[in-house]
Design an enzyme around this catalytic site. Structure first.
Site, PDB file in Angstrom:
ATOM      1  N   ARG A 518       0.827  -1.195   0.000  1.00 22.72           N
ATOM      2  CA  ARG A 518       0.000   0.000   0.000  1.00 22.72           C
ATOM      3  C   ARG A 518       0.869   1.255   0.000  1.00 22.72           C
ATOM      4  NH1 ARG A 518      -4.669   2.615   0.492  1.00 22.72           N
ATOM      5  NH2 ARG A 518      -4.518   4.321   1.971  1.00 22.72           N
ATOM      6  N   CYS A 519       0.578   2.140  -0.940  1.00 22.86           N
ATOM      7  CA  CYS A 519       1.380   3.349  -1.095  1.00 22.86           C
ATOM      8  C   CYS A 519       0.477   4.572  -1.025  1.00 22.86           C
ATOM      9  CB  CYS A 519       2.068   3.353  -2.458  1.00 22.86           C
ATOM     10  SG  CYS A 519       2.945   1.826  -2.808  1.00 22.86           S
ATOM     11  N   HIS A 645     -14.050  11.257  13.837  1.00 24.45           N
ATOM     12  CA  HIS A 645     -13.739   9.826  13.790  1.00 24.45           C
ATOM     13  C   HIS A 645     -12.237   9.644  13.954  1.00 24.45           C
ATOM     14  CE1 HIS A 645     -13.340   5.705  12.484  1.00 24.45           C
ATOM     15  NE2 HIS A 645     -12.511   6.097  11.536  1.00 24.45           N
ATOM     16  N   HIS A 698     -11.874  -4.225   8.604  1.00 25.13           N
ATOM     17  CA  HIS A 698     -10.644  -4.681   7.946  1.00 25.13           C
ATOM     18  C   HIS A 698     -10.725  -6.148   7.557  1.00 25.13           C
ATOM     19  CE1 HIS A 698      -9.618  -1.136  10.329  1.00 25.13           C
ATOM     20  NE2 HIS A 698      -8.926  -0.823   9.260  1.00 25.13           N
TER      21      HIS A 698
HETATM   22  N1  GLN Z   1     -14.499   9.222   6.371  1.00 22.94           N
HETATM   23  C1  GLN Z   1     -13.393   8.390   6.054  1.00 22.94           C
HETATM   24  C2  GLN Z   1     -13.886   7.085   5.425  1.00 22.94           C
HETATM   25  O1  GLN Z   1     -14.923   6.646   5.761  1.00 22.94           O
HETATM   26  C3  GLN Z   1     -12.559   8.062   7.259  1.00 22.94           C
HETATM   27  C4  GLN Z   1     -11.370   7.200   6.888  1.00 22.94           C
HETATM   28  C5  GLN Z   1     -10.440   6.862   8.048  1.00 22.94           C
HETATM   29  O2  GLN Z   1     -10.818   6.743   9.169  1.00 22.94           O
HETATM   30  N2  GLN Z   1      -9.190   6.654   7.782  1.00 22.94           N
HETATM   31  O3  GLN Z   1     -13.246   6.490   4.626  1.00 22.94           O
HETATM   32 ZN    ZN Z   2     -11.047   5.077  10.497  1.00 22.08          ZN
END
Ligand code: GLN
Ligand code: ZN
Length: 762
Positions: A518-519, A645, A698
């Site tokens: 992943r880049c 978030h 994930h």
């Molecule tokens: N709003 C972004 C998404 O849903 C948050 C991504 C993240 O937390 N890295 O993809």
């Molecule tokens: Zn996230």
């Protein structure tokens, strides 16, 4: 070795066109056989070494070229193969085959991979070693690399993770460090000896954990390790990056090693002061990290020349001084000359990995024979640098004035207790409201349309609007309470904004490794940041026009944009953060006023990652990071609900700062950490609302209703129902609809069931 020998701790592995990514993914998908894979990846190692040699680097690193991650390489080298991989290990004939290697990195037939976490305070992720009862040497992988490198040059040094740093990366603390070191160091020594037998003479041991807080009780382990290596017939260099070594300098110079590597970029002041105060031992080499391995700005070569002449050289003879980058160059893209669309005056200001080698070469020439010997490169570098420093777009008066005139009320909202009832009356959400983190799957069709967007902008636009419509309808069908537009137009949550803000540029090929294959292409923030027009308004407006339910606006926060970009250094990071915050603040206001959104999320997934390496520096960072977030989000009406978030656990130490963000709702990644965050928030008496992720996005598994209902019930044992939201633990962009649809349906059903139980009780 001659005076001012040039070297680096490591070089990018990706290749100019991300050959690394293609090779790894080709093998994983079965397109390349194991044999073809080994052949290609070997060729890439060779060509990356040739590039360094052709760039006049005088001592080339071997061992930095990992097949996924350098910490995984070290773990396997030392025989750290977790119990759960033992049968695979036996099956592979107790060899570190590609199958075994990638099983640890990515999981294998339901067996979980090693945990991944951030490398120091960077956005590179390493795999956390799981330490065995007994270490044992698997030398072959490294020996193969050594043999291959020997075909390119014989001026090589072997790069290893130092034994102390290795144990710290495995998250050991306190007495366990010394105890484990006793078991580790013999095997480590054996590995070094094996390379000596093959002709290796110089060893670079990365001990960057020594720039962090080193507890006094852990020092004996460092000492014991280097004493155990002292009589090996080789030059052992102990290298540090990412900061200064001030607090341990006096102990460090007494270790029985041939040389020390110090960072004179990020740790400049501290390391210079240590040198000035305590001098440098007569029996050691100093490998001085004088050009930046972490950021992309062209070096001021005259200033570096002065630094060496006036502040380093008085302490030691030039024969004992080598020149290096401050850290592994893998934080940098390969070559700025590959950029075809960057304006020349911006390219002039940048140095990627290849340009760093040029800088080291010019410096060595100038120091050995005087600057005249480094002509014409020396003058050209000077002119380009000064032209760059005078670049007119660096300063935008309007934003400077706005930052200068900020007042306390710009960082304040009405207290949560007052705005909360107003928001509830406005939004009329059920208890345990359901939502998502923002993105929906980025399908192959979307990516294809984006790749063609230049040729067919209208078509792309239509495609995006269709996608938004689909995502809104889908969420209504599933029965979610707060909807999102799904972010189909975003290639990346930071790059998207980087492309739209004045003062930032984005690149074509400037990729850096984030983890494995992943880049990312971090934007380059070179000047004052100004929002010249709305960035997300049209999509948000359209989404809200399609539904009566509240649509949540989706923005990336100032701290995360900062953390995931290459940031100018001529003004403080704090100030860049406020400039970004003002741009986001204007966007928030437009979403509220023009698109009539009542819920707006400002993501800060990198908030925790920006925490400085030493405890003493935390408070200052947290102060301005919190203020930047508040500046971005405090311009709204009381009735507008602000969400944020964050991902990656270990929020405990910064919980106070999280509360100070004063967001109305925070969604956090908690699905894998057993409610630790929820308990911490309870103990803290966290005042606002929380959405602990109820499932792990994930993984491709579809979580059951029961699993998620139990998760919600567990949360409700800690927190009152009014405080709890129900959502996945992160964005859905990497998943497929086949997974997302049933997962969200189950999530909504789980929320419904628990809601019913709660209402029945209450
Ligand atoms: N709003 C972004 C998404 O849903 C948050 C991504 C993240 O937390 N890295 O993809
Ligand atoms: Zn996230």
């Amino acid at each position: 070795m001659q005076p001012y020998t040039t070297t680096v701790p490591g070089y990018p592995r990706l290749g100019p066109r991300r050959e690394y990514k293609r090779t790894l993914e080709g093998y994983w998908s079965g397109k390349l056989s194991e044999e073809e894979f080994l052949e290609r990846i070997g060729q890439l190692q060779t060509s990356q070494l040739q590039r360094q040699r052709d760039g006049h680097l005088e001592l080339l690193p071997v061992g930095d070229f990992a097949l996924y991650d350098q910490v995984l390489d070290a773990a396997l080298w030392l025989g750290c193969i977790p119990e759960r991989f033992q049968s695979l290990w036996e099956e592979q004939g107790r060899q570190v085959t590609p199958t075994l290697y990638y099983a640890l990195a990515r999981g294998y037939q339901g067996i979980a991979p090693l945990e991944m976490t951030k490398w120091f305070d960077t956005n590179y992720h390493y795999l956390v070693p799981e330490l065995p009862q007994e270490f044992s040497l698997n030398g072959q992988l490294l020996l193969d690399k050594w043999q291959r490198a020997r075909q390119v040059t014989d001026r090589l040094k072997v790069v290893l993770i130092g034994p102390y740093t290795f144990l710290k990366l495995a998250k050991l603390e306190g007495p366990a460090v010394a105890q484990t070191m006793e078991r580790l160091i013999g095997v480590y020594r054996q590995g070094v000896q094996q390379l000596i037998d093959q002709g290796a003479e110089v060893f670079h041991l990365d001990e960057s954990y020594l720039v962090c807080d080193v507890p006094a009780e852990e020092w004996p382990a460092v000492q014991a390790a280097y004493e155990a290596l002292a009589d090996l017939p080789a030059q052992i260099l102990l290298h540090t990056s990412y900061g200064g070594v001030g607090p341990v300098y006096e102990q460090l110079v007494r270790l029985p090693v041939a040389g020390l590597g110090l960072d004179f970029v990020r740790g400049r002041e501290e390391n210079l002061q240590a040198l000035a105060q305590h001098g440098f031992p007569q029996d050691k080499l100093l490998v001085a990290g004088v050009v930046d391995g972490r950021n992309v700005w062209r070096s001021d070569l005259e200033a570096v020349f002065q630094l060496v002449r006036e502040q380093i050289e008085p302490h030691l003879a030039p024969e004992r001084l080598w020149l290096s980058s401050s850290c592994n160059l893998f934080h940098l893209p390969e070559d700025v000359e590959l950029e075809t669309e960057l304006p020349q005056e911006i390219k002039d200001g940048l140095s990627f990995a290849r340009q760093r080698l040029e800088e080291l070469h010019l410096l060595a020439q100038a120091l050995r024979h005087g600057p005249e010997a480094a002509e014409p490169g020396w003058s050209r570098a000077r002119e380009t640098h000064s032209r760059w420093m005078d670049h007119p777009q660096r300063v935008q008066d309007e934003v400077r004035r706005r930052v200068g005139q900020l007042r306390e009320e710009d960082f304040q909202r009405t207290p949560y207790a007052q705005r909360d009832p107003l928001q509830r009356a406005e939004l009329k959400l059920p208890p345990l409201p359901t939502t998502t983190i923002g993105s929906f799957p980025q399908t192959p069709e979307l990516r294809k349309a984006r790749a063609n967007a230049k040729q067919d902008p209208e078509g792309y636009r239509r495609r995006i609007l269709e996608e938004i419509k689909y995502v809104i309808q889908l969420q209504e069908e599933i029965g979610l309470d707060v909807l999102v537009h799904g972010e189909p137009e975003r290639n990346d949550m930071v790059q998207y904004f980087g492309e739209r803000l004045q003062g930032c540029v984005t690149t074509q090929l400037a990729w850096v490794q984030s983890y494995g294959s992943r880049c990312v292409r971090p934007p380059i923030i070179f000047g004052d940041v100004v929002r010249t027009q709305p960035m997300t308004l049209d999509e948000a407006q359209y989404a809200q026009s399609l539904t009566a339910k509240p649509v949540k606006g989706m923005l990336t926060g100032p701290v995360t944009i900062l953390q995931w970009s290459f940031v100018r250094e001529d003004i403080p990071r704090e100030e860049v953060a406020y400039q970004l915050a003002l741009a986001i603040r204007d966007e928030v206001r437009d979403l509220e006023q023009q698109a009539h959104l009542r819920v707006i999320q400002v993501d800060e997934p990198a908030f925790r990652e920006g925490l400085p390496l030493r405890r003493a520096d935390w408070d200052d960072y947290l102060r301005w990071a919190v203020r930047a977030f508040r500046l971005a989000t405090s311009g709204v009406k009381d009735t507008t609900q602000i969400h944020t978030h964050m991902c990656y656990s270990e929020f405990g130490p910064i919980i106070d700062a999280i509360a100070q963000l004063d967001a109305d709702v925070i969604s956090i990644e908690d699905a894998r950490s057993d409610g630790a965050i929820v308990r911490a928030l309870r103990d803290y008496h966290y005042p606002a609302q929380i959405g602990p992720g109820v499932y792990d996005i994930h993984s491709p598994n579809i979580p059951t209703v029961e699993f998620m209902a139990n998760k919600i019930r567990a949360t409700l044992e800690c927190l009152p129902v009014e405080q709890v939201w129900v959502n996945p633990d992160c964005g859905l962009k990497t998943r497929r609809y086949e997974e997302v649809i049933p997962s969200l349906k189950n999530m909504v059903e789980a929320a419904r069931q628990v809601r019913e139980e709660v209402t029945a009780k209450g």
